[in-house]
Design an enzyme around this catalytic site. Structure first.
Site, short mmCIF file in Angstrom:
data_model
loop_
_atom_site.label_atom_id
_atom_site.label_comp_id
_atom_site.label_asym_id
_atom_site.label_seq_id
_atom_site.Cartn_x
_atom_site.Cartn_y
_atom_site.Cartn_z
CD GLU A 1 -14.58 10.54 -0.86
OE1 GLU A 1 -13.77 11.48 -0.94
OE2 GLU A 1 -14.24 9.35 -0.67
CB ALA B 1 -3.09 8.18 1.61
CD GLN B 2 0.56 13.19 2.22
OE1 GLN B 2 1.57 13.30 2.88
NE2 GLN B 2 0.58 13.13 0.91
CB VAL C 1 2.64 -11.67 6.45
CG1 VAL C 1 3.45 -11.81 7.74
CG2 VAL C 1 3.53 -11.14 5.33
N GLY D 1 0.83 -1.20 0.00
CA GLY D 1 0.00 0.00 0.00
C GLY D 1 0.87 1.25 0.00
CG PHE D 2 -0.86 5.21 -0.11
CD1 PHE D 2 -0.50 5.89 -1.26
CD2 PHE D 2 -2.21 4.93 0.09
CE1 PHE D 2 -1.45 6.30 -2.18
CE2 PHE D 2 -3.16 5.33 -0.82
CZ PHE D 2 -2.79 6.01 -1.96
N GLY D 3 2.23 3.06 2.45
CA GLY D 3 3.41 3.01 3.31
C GLY D 3 4.48 2.11 2.77
CG ASP E 1 -4.48 2.58 7.59
OD1 ASP E 1 -4.24 3.79 7.73
OD2 ASP E 1 -5.12 2.12 6.64
#
Length: 464
Positions: free
Chosen positions: A180, A329-330, A85, A19-21, A318
């Protein structure tokens, strides 16, 4: 079982999650003197904030979920391993993963864990069968099938009561994802699908947004939350706050209002976006290092994002709990880059025979929060600045285009948005029966196999 060992003497970094991280940590290590192995249960990097657009026919899954291997194709020090995992042994410095019945153990010198979060039903996991969440491509495709399938079934339904149930959509959770989603279902019904059916008017659909909280978009404050609620109501969305869901089944759901009165909503299509819980890996790590776990399953980390007593193990995104940082996300991106810098700096110092410099604590730079409500309408909170309407929507577009990975994906996303927002066309309206039944069929198959029962050929046929 196989053990993945590198013949290279270089420092071994294992990154769990693409993911993002995980992805941004891996890319930040591209010039470091290390070997990186990315382990994830999927083959793609998912731009999760745009999943609702896949679910409502605006974007294709490929536009928001490019192949991890393709993204890292030109990074010579990175390898990708597909697998779930199952355990992390901090003392042995090894990660165990499974894929298609094959177990692999991957050893590491440094570990960056960014396994993300999953949908939370607050102890009522059986709700998932009737109200899917939105955390994966499978979720989004299933919801697309359920949403568009409801209109198709209503078109051939002769019972007025059943037709009303089919055309009632309930979104649970008035956070950014729920807002949304509700906004896009409303636009789908009141704009995109108008004139496409013979026996029903899609504009007769009811879209209901429920939340146990007393406001829409609570993190954005009363002003922006109120603006968002007003815009949704103009789109025809019914908002019911201080409403706690008490039951969900195939035909609808039940909720309790602030006065304790129970209400029933008959609905064929329900969407759950009310909460998240961290990956179970967080609790497994906590059991080994003694770190605290919060109510959402996130593990408490040190100021440098490492685990207590294990400075070579970082937890980002997260899964981590630090200074009440939000699961956005940031936070994951900045955390991933920070962890990668610590690893690269310390490896460089070791190679040169120097002591590793003291780590500076992680500092999150808040770049604001945004949520889109409908075309030309969004809300944005950037520090003390609050924006709503068209300008906030343009900012939302720009920010999301920047973080879509890959030039081709950006161009494809922009073209899809152009057709959708300037016209009424949505290019991803294809649905299949398999999308709506595969999850439950696979779940049944897993239960049958795990219990040792035979005669599952009929179920396998249904899935395939």
């Amino acid at each position: 079982m196989s053990t993945q060992q590198s013949n290279s003497p270089r420092h071994r970094v294992v990154v769990i999650g693409s993911g993002f991280g995980g992805l941004f940590a891996t890319k930040a290590l591209r010039r470091a003197d290390v070997d990186v192995t990315v382990i994830d249960r999927t083959t793609h990097h998912l731009f999760q904030p745009l999943l609702y657009q896949v679910a409502t026919g605006i974007l294709s899954e490929g536009e928001i979920a490019p192949s991890t291997r393709m993204i890292l194709k030109d990074q010579s020090n990175a390898a990708v391993r597909v697998g779930k995992v199952t355990s992390i042994d901090l003392s042995a410095r090894a990660v165990t993963s499974e894929h298609l019945g094959r177990t692999t153990v991957t050893e590491y010198d440094s570990l960056i864990v960014s396994a993300g979060a999953q949908q939370s039903y607050f102890g009522n996991d059986h709700y998932a069968e009737h109200a899917p969440g939105m955390k994966s491509i499978d979720d989004a495709l299933e919801l697309r099938g359920r949403i568009l399938g409801a209109f198709e079934h209503a078109e051939v339904c002769e019972d007025p009561g059943e037709r009303d149930r089919l055309l009632t959509f309930v979104v649970v959770g008035a956070g950014p994802t729920g807002v949304e989603m509700a906004g896009q279902i409303a636009e789908l019904a009141h704009r995109t699908l108008v004139g496409t059916y013979t026996n029903i008017d899609p504009r007769s659909a009811r879209i209901i947004l429920l939340d146990a909280a007393s406001a829409v978009l609570p993190p954005f404050g009363d002003n922006l939350g109120g603006r968002a609620a007003e815009t949704l109501e103009q789109l025809g969305v019914e908002i019911r706050l201080s409403a706690s869901v008490t039951d969900v089944d195939s035909t609808g759901l039940t909720y309790r209002d602030a006065d304790g009165v129970r209400h029933r909503i008959e609905s064929a299509c329900k969407v759950w976006s009310a909460g998240v819980s961290a990956s179970p890996l967080g609790r497994r790590l906590a059991d080994q290092c003694g770190a605290a776990i919060d109510r959402a399953g996130r593990i408490a980390v040190e100021g440098d994002l490492s685990l207590p007593g294990h400075p070579n193990v970082f937890v980002v995104g997260d899964m981590m709990s630090l200074d009440r940082l939000p699961g956005v996300a940031q936070v994951a991106i900045q955390g991933g880059r920070y962890a990668a810098r610590q690893v690269a700096t310390e490896v460089k110092a070791t190679v040169k025979g120097r002591p590793a410099p003291e780590r500076k604590p992680f500092e999150y730079r808040d770049k604001g929060s945004m949520a889109t409500i409908s075309r030309f309408n969004a809300v944005a909170s950037i520090g003390s600045i609050e924006l709503a309407g068209f300008f906030a929507w343009v900012m939302w577009l720009a920010v999301h285009v920047v973080y879509v990975v890959g030039f081709r994906s950006r161009i494809a996303t922009l073209l899809s948005w152009t057709w959708t927002f300037l016209g009424s066309w949505r290019g991803q309206m294809t649905i299949t029966e398999q999308q709506t039944i595969a999850r439950n069929a696979l779940g049944e198959l897993h239960l049958l196999r795990s219990s040792g029962r035979q005669h599952t050929d009929d179920l396998v046929t249904r899935v395939s």
